[in-house]
Design a protein around this motif. Structure first.
Motif, PDB file in Angstrom:
ATOM      1  N   ARG A   1      29.754  66.323  34.379  1.00 46.20           N
ATOM      2  CA  ARG A   1      29.845  65.033  35.065  1.00 46.20           C
ATOM      3  C   ARG A   1      28.544  64.703  35.789  1.00 46.20           C
ATOM      4  O   ARG A   1      28.076  63.564  35.774  1.00 46.20           O
ATOM      5  CB  ARG A   1      31.009  65.054  36.065  1.00 46.20           C
ATOM      6  CG  ARG A   1      31.230  63.694  36.711  1.00 46.20           C
ATOM      7  CD  ARG A   1      32.570  63.586  37.391  1.00 46.20           C
ATOM      8  NE  ARG A   1      32.790  62.200  37.774  1.00 46.20           N
ATOM      9  CZ  ARG A   1      33.033  61.802  39.021  1.00 46.20           C
ATOM     10  NH1 ARG A   1      33.117  62.681  39.980  1.00 46.20           N
ATOM     11  NH2 ARG A   1      33.213  60.529  39.290  1.00 46.20           N
TER      12      ARG A   1
ATOM     13  N   LEU B   1      32.642  52.620  30.641  1.00 44.03           N
ATOM     14  CA  LEU B   1      33.421  53.839  30.454  1.00 44.03           C
ATOM     15  C   LEU B   1      32.970  54.611  29.227  1.00 44.03           C
ATOM     16  O   LEU B   1      33.086  55.833  29.166  1.00 44.03           O
ATOM     17  CB  LEU B   1      34.913  53.505  30.326  1.00 44.03           C
ATOM     18  CG  LEU B   1      35.584  52.961  31.580  1.00 44.03           C
ATOM     19  CD1 LEU B   1      37.023  52.568  31.256  1.00 44.03           C
ATOM     20  CD2 LEU B   1      35.564  53.990  32.691  1.00 44.03           C
TER      21      LEU B   1
ATOM     22  N   THR C   1      42.297  58.374  36.887  1.00 43.50           N
ATOM     23  CA  THR C   1      41.426  59.461  36.448  1.00 43.50           C
ATOM     24  C   THR C   1      42.241  60.579  35.827  1.00 43.50           C
ATOM     25  O   THR C   1      41.687  61.440  35.144  1.00 43.50           O
ATOM     26  CB  THR C   1      40.614  60.029  37.627  1.00 43.50           C
ATOM     27  OG1 THR C   1      41.516  60.453  38.654  1.00 43.50           O
ATOM     28  CG2 THR C   1      39.677  58.985  38.184  1.00 43.50           C
ATOM     29  N   HIS C   2      43.552  60.605  36.078  1.00 44.69           N
ATOM     30  CA  HIS C   2      44.426  61.588  35.454  1.00 44.69           C
ATOM     31  C   HIS C   2      45.226  60.923  34.333  1.00 44.69           C
ATOM     32  O   HIS C   2      45.586  59.747  34.432  1.00 44.69           O
ATOM     33  CB  HIS C   2      45.410  62.181  36.479  1.00 44.69           C
ATOM     34  CG  HIS C   2      44.799  63.257  37.322  1.00 44.69           C
ATOM     35  ND1 HIS C   2      43.775  63.028  38.197  1.00 44.69           N
ATOM     36  CD2 HIS C   2      45.084  64.586  37.409  1.00 44.69           C
ATOM     37  CE1 HIS C   2      43.448  64.170  38.802  1.00 44.69           C
ATOM     38  NE2 HIS C   2      44.218  65.122  38.339  1.00 44.69           N
TER      39      HIS C   2
ATOM     40  N   THR D   1      35.997  59.849  42.511  1.00 42.36           N
ATOM     41  CA  THR D   1      37.000  59.522  41.497  1.00 42.36           C
ATOM     42  C   THR D   1      37.512  60.737  40.741  1.00 42.36           C
ATOM     43  O   THR D   1      38.465  60.640  39.997  1.00 42.36           O
ATOM     44  CB  THR D   1      36.417  58.527  40.477  1.00 42.36           C
ATOM     45  OG1 THR D   1      35.225  59.095  39.914  1.00 42.36           O
ATOM     46  CG2 THR D   1      36.074  57.204  41.143  1.00 42.36           C
TER      47      THR D   1
ATOM     48  N   PHE E   1      37.509  64.059  38.042  1.00 40.69           N
ATOM     49  CA  PHE E   1      37.214  64.175  36.616  1.00 40.69           C
ATOM     50  C   PHE E   1      37.948  63.091  35.830  1.00 40.69           C
ATOM     51  O   PHE E   1      39.001  62.607  36.238  1.00 40.69           O
ATOM     52  CB  PHE E   1      37.627  65.553  36.110  1.00 40.69           C
ATOM     53  CG  PHE E   1      36.892  66.677  36.781  1.00 40.69           C
ATOM     54  CD1 PHE E   1      35.518  66.780  36.674  1.00 40.69           C
ATOM     55  CD2 PHE E   1      37.566  67.628  37.518  1.00 40.69           C
ATOM     56  CE1 PHE E   1      34.820  67.808  37.280  1.00 40.69           C
ATOM     57  CE2 PHE E   1      36.882  68.660  38.134  1.00 40.69           C
ATOM     58  CZ  PHE E   1      35.509  68.759  38.022  1.00 40.69           C
ATOM     59  N   ASP E   2      37.379  62.734  34.668  1.00 42.35           N
ATOM     60  CA  ASP E   2      38.019  61.707  33.856  1.00 42.35           C
ATOM     61  C   ASP E   2      39.228  62.284  33.126  1.00 42.35           C
ATOM     62  O   ASP E   2      39.488  63.490  33.161  1.00 42.35           O
ATOM     63  CB  ASP E   2      37.019  61.083  32.882  1.00 42.35           C
ATOM     64  CG  ASP E   2      36.422  62.106  31.917  1.00 42.35           C
ATOM     65  OD1 ASP E   2      37.190  62.907  31.340  1.00 42.35           O
ATOM     66  OD2 ASP E   2      35.195  62.103  31.722  1.00 42.35           O
ATOM     67  N   ARG E   3      39.959  61.417  32.468  1.00 45.71           N
ATOM     68  CA  ARG E   3      41.234  61.809  31.860  1.00 45.71           C
ATOM     69  C   ARG E   3      41.062  62.857  30.766  1.00 45.71           C
ATOM     70  O   ARG E   3      41.881  63.756  30.612  1.00 45.71           O
ATOM     71  CB  ARG E   3      41.935  60.564  31.313  1.00 45.71           C
ATOM     72  CG  ARG E   3      42.297  59.561  32.409  1.00 45.71           C
ATOM     73  CD  ARG E   3      42.794  58.258  31.824  1.00 45.71           C
ATOM     74  NE  ARG E   3      44.072  58.440  31.162  1.00 45.71           N
ATOM     75  CZ  ARG E   3      44.500  57.681  30.170  1.00 45.71           C
ATOM     76  NH1 ARG E   3      43.731  56.721  29.699  1.00 45.71           N
ATOM     77  NH2 ARG E   3      45.682  57.884  29.638  1.00 45.71           N
ATOM     78  N   LYS E   4      39.973  62.760  29.990  1.00 44.90           N
ATOM     79  CA  LYS E   4      39.760  63.731  28.929  1.00 44.90           C
ATOM     80  C   LYS E   4      39.519  65.126  29.493  1.00 44.90           C
ATOM     81  O   LYS E   4      40.001  66.126  28.945  1.00 44.90           O
ATOM     82  CB  LYS E   4      38.578  63.296  28.053  1.00 44.90           C
ATOM     83  CG  LYS E   4      38.883  62.092  27.174  1.00 44.90           C
ATOM     84  CD  LYS E   4      37.719  61.756  26.259  1.00 44.90           C
ATOM     85  CE  LYS E   4      38.049  60.578  25.352  1.00 44.90           C
ATOM     86  NZ  LYS E   4      36.912  60.229  24.456  1.00 44.90           N
ATOM     87  N   LYS E   5      38.792  65.197  30.592  1.00 43.42           N
ATOM     88  CA  LYS E   5      38.541  66.495  31.211  1.00 43.42           C
ATOM     89  C   LYS E   5      39.811  67.055  31.829  1.00 43.42           C
ATOM     90  O   LYS E   5      40.043  68.274  31.832  1.00 43.42           O
ATOM     91  CB  LYS E   5      37.420  66.381  32.239  1.00 43.42           C
ATOM     92  CG  LYS E   5      36.044  66.113  31.639  1.00 43.42           C
ATOM     93  CD  LYS E   5      34.969  66.055  32.699  1.00 43.42           C
ATOM     94  CE  LYS E   5      33.594  65.790  32.079  1.00 43.42           C
ATOM     95  NZ  LYS E   5      33.527  64.504  31.375  1.00 43.42           N
ATOM     96  N   GLU E   6      40.653  66.191  32.382  1.00 45.04           N
ATOM     97  CA  GLU E   6      41.916  66.660  32.952  1.00 45.04           C
ATOM     98  C   GLU E   6      42.826  67.203  31.848  1.00 45.04           C
ATOM     99  O   GLU E   6      43.472  68.238  32.020  1.00 45.04           O
ATOM    100  CB  GLU E   6      42.619  65.524  33.708  1.00 45.04           C
ATOM    101  CG  GLU E   6      41.920  65.089  34.990  1.00 45.04           C
ATOM    102  CD  GLU E   6      41.866  66.178  36.048  1.00 45.04           C
ATOM    103  OE1 GLU E   6      42.608  67.176  35.936  1.00 45.04           O
ATOM    104  OE2 GLU E   6      41.070  66.032  36.993  1.00 45.04           O
TER     105      GLU E   6
ATOM    106  N   HIS F   1      33.063  71.435  33.954  1.00 46.55           N
ATOM    107  CA  HIS F   1      33.280  69.991  33.992  1.00 46.55           C
ATOM    108  C   HIS F   1      32.410  69.301  35.036  1.00 46.55           C
ATOM    109  O   HIS F   1      31.962  68.166  34.826  1.00 46.55           O
ATOM    110  CB  HIS F   1      34.759  69.698  34.257  1.00 46.55           C
ATOM    111  CG  HIS F   1      35.614  69.857  33.043  1.00 46.55           C
ATOM    112  ND1 HIS F   1      36.977  70.053  33.099  1.00 46.55           N
ATOM    113  CD2 HIS F   1      35.305  69.837  31.714  1.00 46.55           C
ATOM    114  CE1 HIS F   1      37.456  70.158  31.872  1.00 46.55           C
ATOM    115  NE2 HIS F   1      36.461  70.027  31.021  1.00 46.55           N
TER     116      HIS F   1
END
Length: 291
Positions: A161, A21, A256-257, A205, A207-212, A157
């Motif tokens: 990615r 990660l 992912t959120h 999956t 976008f990752d949590r930071k992008k959300e 984003h």
């Protein structure tokens, strides 16, 4: 990673020791440091990010993927839904113009009552599933969702990615210009859909949590600039939480959120600034309730 090791030396060993990660973020930072032409500043947040894929290629394949994706779901015949999305989408697109000047915005409402979701693709292609209207009870709330999706496009984003994924798979982004000159032929429709989290494959999956969280941040500012009340944004998260009550949800660290409370707390922290922008907006109007 072997090609990258030739350029990073001992630093590459540190990357190998990192968790899976953590590697994408580190690779992105190294790309920015060693391949400055591929760096850009994310609108609103000012975060330095890496983009080593061609914008034109991502837009081209995203448009193709969007056309294919629309074949899965019929366009809604609900004129009220469509008119609301068009009206709100156009206002938000105007305030985001300088961040995505090349976008040709297209807003489509897709008939899918069980899908409480929306998405946006590079080039300005936005899809809204009819199931979303279960949790948005006025124009401000719908604007918060659309602004969030537009924010993903403005922040590039999906480019970021794809750049991270290509770095892990090929290790070539350390060589300046290798990925920035990548043509559309190097990207597939399915790879782009997976990057957006819209593919039916195992890699979907999102976008990752930071992008959300970043999209939440940018979206809150966009909706305020467009004259929509940002105080309605946390209510959408609350509505979504209620709609998902009783459903099995993954732990926050595996999702992912971000968790619902995490997203709401960030919005509360940003609310004073967003409200100041909202009060100064010349586009304010009384909220229109869903009929």
């Amino acid at each position: 990673m072997h090609n990258a090791c030739l350029f990073l030396g001992a630093g590459c060993n540190a990357i190998h020791r990192m968790s899976t990660l953590a590697r994408p973020a580190c690779l992105g930072l190294l790309a920015c440091l060693l391949a400055a032409p591929g760096c850009y500043k994310v609108p609103v947040t000012g975060r330095a990010a890496v983009n080593m894929v061609s914008d034109e290629a991502v837009i081209k394949v995203s448009q193709e993927a969007f056309a294919d994706f629309k074949k899965r779901y019929p366009v809604t015949r609900n004129r009220a839904y469509d008119q609301r999305v068009q009206r709100i989408g156009e206002r938000l697109a105007k305030v985001a113009f300088w961040d995505v000047p090349a976008a040709e915005w297209e807003f489509v409402v897709l008939e899918a009552p069980d899908q409480i979701n929306a998405f946006a693709m590079a080039g300005g292609k936005v899809g809204v599933f009819t199931g979303l209207f279960k949790i948005v009870h006025n124009d401000d709330q719908l604007a918060s969702v659309l602004a969030h999706e537009i924010a993903h496009v403005a922040a590039k984003h999906v480019n970021e990615r794809l750049s991270q994924a290509m770095a892990i798979q090929g290790g070539g982004l350390i060589v300046s210009g290798v990925m920035s000159t990548t043509g559309a032929g190097a990207l597939t429709s399915n790879a782009v859909l997976e990057a957006y989290g819209l593919s039916t494959g195992i890699g979907a999956t999102g976008f990752d949590r930071k992008k959300e969280k970043e999209a939440d941040h940018i979206g809150l500012i966009y909706m305020a600039r467009a004259g929509y009340n940002p105080e309605e944004a946390p209510k959408v998260i609350e509505n979504l939480e209620q709609a998902n009550a009783g459903r099995a949800m993954p732990p926050a660290l595996l999702s992912t959120h971000p968790s619902y409370p995490e997203r709401i707390l960030q919005m509360i922290d940003l609310m004073p600034k967003a409200l100041e922008i909202y009060r100064q907006s010349s586009q304010k109007q009384a909220p229109q309730l869903v009929k």
